[in-house]
Design an enzyme around this catalytic site. Structure first.
Site, PDB file in Angstrom:
ATOM      1  N   GLY A 109      13.342 -11.486   8.471  1.00  0.00           N
ATOM      2  CA  GLY A 109      12.685 -12.712   8.911  1.00  0.00           C
ATOM      3  C   GLY A 109      13.705 -13.709   9.419  1.00  0.00           C
ATOM      4  O   GLY A 109      14.900 -13.409   9.499  1.00  0.00           O
ATOM      5  N   ASP A 110      13.196 -14.890   9.761  1.00  0.00           N
ATOM      6  CA  ASP A 110      14.047 -15.947  10.318  1.00  0.00           C
ATOM      7  C   ASP A 110      13.924 -17.141   9.378  1.00  0.00           C
ATOM      8  O   ASP A 110      12.826 -17.699   9.229  1.00  0.00           O
ATOM      9  CB  ASP A 110      13.512 -16.280  11.723  1.00  0.00           C
ATOM     10  CG  ASP A 110      14.238 -17.450  12.360  1.00  0.00           C
ATOM     11  OD1 ASP A 110      15.062 -18.096  11.680  1.00  0.00           O
ATOM     12  OD2 ASP A 110      13.966 -17.725  13.548  1.00  0.00           O
ATOM     13  N   PHE A 111      15.018 -17.524   8.746  1.00  0.00           N
ATOM     14  CA  PHE A 111      14.882 -18.606   7.760  1.00  0.00           C
ATOM     15  C   PHE A 111      14.558 -19.965   8.383  1.00  0.00           C
ATOM     16  O   PHE A 111      14.302 -20.923   7.675  1.00  0.00           O
ATOM     17  CB  PHE A 111      16.043 -18.659   6.756  1.00  0.00           C
ATOM     18  CG  PHE A 111      17.459 -18.584   7.282  1.00  0.00           C
ATOM     19  CD1 PHE A 111      17.875 -19.290   8.389  1.00  0.00           C
ATOM     20  CD2 PHE A 111      18.400 -17.821   6.586  1.00  0.00           C
ATOM     21  CE1 PHE A 111      19.192 -19.233   8.823  1.00  0.00           C
ATOM     22  CE2 PHE A 111      19.725 -17.752   7.013  1.00  0.00           C
ATOM     23  CZ  PHE A 111      20.117 -18.455   8.138  1.00  0.00           C
TER      24      PHE A 111
ATOM     25  N   HIS B  65      27.361 -23.418   5.861  1.00  0.00           N
ATOM     26  CA  HIS B  65      28.519 -23.980   6.593  1.00  0.00           C
ATOM     27  C   HIS B  65      28.512 -23.558   8.070  1.00  0.00           C
ATOM     28  O   HIS B  65      29.280 -24.084   8.859  1.00  0.00           O
ATOM     29  CB  HIS B  65      29.846 -23.609   5.903  1.00  0.00           C
ATOM     30  CG  HIS B  65      30.336 -22.227   6.212  1.00  0.00           C
ATOM     31  ND1 HIS B  65      31.656 -21.925   6.429  1.00  0.00           N
ATOM     32  CD2 HIS B  65      29.669 -21.053   6.347  1.00  0.00           C
ATOM     33  CE1 HIS B  65      31.779 -20.630   6.693  1.00  0.00           C
ATOM     34  NE2 HIS B  65      30.597 -20.088   6.635  1.00  0.00           N
TER      35      HIS B  65
ATOM     36  N   ASP C 116      17.222 -11.239   5.582  1.00  0.00           N
ATOM     37  CA  ASP C 116      18.122 -11.497   6.721  1.00  0.00           C
ATOM     38  C   ASP C 116      17.320 -11.263   7.995  1.00  0.00           C
ATOM     39  O   ASP C 116      16.138 -10.894   7.944  1.00  0.00           O
ATOM     40  CB  ASP C 116      19.374 -10.592   6.649  1.00  0.00           C
ATOM     41  CG  ASP C 116      20.592 -11.243   7.323  1.00  0.00           C
ATOM     42  OD1 ASP C 116      20.512 -11.485   8.540  1.00  0.00           O
ATOM     43  OD2 ASP C 116      21.592 -11.501   6.644  1.00  0.00           O
TER      44      ASP C 116
END
Ligand SMILES: C[S@@+](CC[C@H](N)C(=O)[O-])C[C@H]1O[C@@H](n2cnc3c(N)ncnc32)[C@H](O)[C@@H]1O
Length: 338
Positions: free
Chosen positions: A228-230, A248, A206
């Site tokens: 981290g940053d997806f 969503h 996350d």
């Protein structure tokens, strides 16, 4: 006017038009904690109004309108009881809907809805029209209303976490060696996986600030943590990635980016499990299709059909292996790299 039409009152339509009253009353009831106050003991309306510090007759009328839909019951002596439905407005029950009701009736939500026409005209989120200083609700919560943010987070947790067990029951994780949950928030899905499959290695991925919060708690965590940053890079390499109730929140381009980053790290024989509600055009799905409008309004995002997920997955180098229903509103789309 066509006489036949005039003779047939559109009861359904009237119901929809007036539904905003119940929705708002439900939210106020949730905010006031009426269900918690009543608890398991029927409560006379005069004592209830005294306890809540509100007008007795107005409170009676609010409860009366809700009782027409099975939320609270009133006997001939104006004694109020909880019902099977209003029990879910209590704070401490599994599957509590209290915060979801508070969120839907929150003044920020109604203010955003005032601008829905903009979304319909443009296909874009209207949030920043209603709140010019914020691009999305998360910015608004951060800078202007942490209290609304807390209610939102609780609402999401209450809503989403009751789905973890049914989802884990619906899928056999025994052949997986390492499950990484993308955007896993508190790690509840991983806890549910861990309790059924203690030998499977698990990692919560996350945003760094979410992971830092997790590291800051005294409660020991059963899984590895990866901040981290997806949209940038997903870690670590694994044979199974879950992404529950996340896609969503994003428009198609953003989803493709997340899926591409997952494609970059997933093992060749790996599985990507998308857990989301699926829109079915041939079913009424009032809740799902209404939530889809909320996603458009707030985030420019959407609820999707299996076909729409298939199209996104294809663009990111995946194909659908199977779609698995569960005993909760979310289904599991099992995708494999191509
Ligand atoms: C709607 S919540 C879903 C949480 C959880 N999967 C569940 O089922 O309840 C979305 C999650 O995505 C995380 N998230 C948002 N943007 C992210 C990003 N760029 N990289 C990683 N995680 C992100 C949020 O912090 C949040 O935990």
């Amino acid at each position: 006017m066509n006489k036949e039409m005039a003779k047939a009152p559109p009861a359904n339509m009237k119901q929809i038009m007036i539904q905003m009253v119940s929705s708002r009353c439900l939210s106020i009831a949730a905010n006031m904690g009426i269900a918690d106050t009543i608890g398991d003991t029927p409560y006379p309306i005069n004592l209830l109004s005294e306890k809540l510090g509100v007008d007795e007759n107005a409170l009676f009328r609010l409860i009366r309108v809700l009782s027409t839909q099975g939320i609270f019951s009133i006997d001939e002596h104006q004694i109020i009881s909880n019902t099977e439905i209003s029990d879910y407005l209590k704070s401490d029950v599994t599957g509590s809907q209290r915060n979801f009701a508070r969120m839907m009736g929150g003044s920020w939500m109604w203010k955003a809805f005032n601008s829905l026409e903009y979304s319909i005209e443009t296909g874009k989120p209207a949030f920043s029209i209603a709140f010019p200083d914020s691009d999305n609700p998360f910015e608004y919560f951060k800078h202007d209303s942490p209290q609304d943010g807390r209610i939102f987070n609780h609402a999401m947790s209450d809503f989403s976490y009751s789905f973890d067990k049914p989802l884990v029951d619906a899928y056999d994780f025994s052949s997986m060696s390492h499950v990484v949950d993308l955007g896993g928030a508190e790690g509840c899905l991983l806890n549910a996986i861990k309790s059924e499959y203690p030998k499977v290695k698990t990692t919560l991925f996350d945003l760094p600030e979410v992971i830092l919060q997790k590291q800051g708690t005294d409660t020991p965590v059963e899984f590895n943590l990866a901040g981290g940053d997806f949209f940038q890079k997903i870690e670590p390499i694994a044979d199974c990635y879950t992404i529950k109730y996340v896609l969503h929140n994003w428009n198609d381009d953003a989803c493709i980016k997340i899926l591409e980053n997952c494609r970059n790290v997933i093992k060749d024989n790996g599985r990507l499990l998308i857990m989301d509600m699926l829109i079915k055009e041939d079913e009424p799905q009032v809740f799902e299709k209404s939530l889809d409008i909320v996603m458009l309004l707030l985030l420019g995002a959407k609820e999707r059909s299996a076909q729409e997920f298939e199209d996104l997955l294809a663009k990111a180098g995946f194909k659908i292996n199977r779609v698995i229903p569960s005993k909760c509103p979310l289904s599991i789309i099992e995708a494999v790299p191509v």
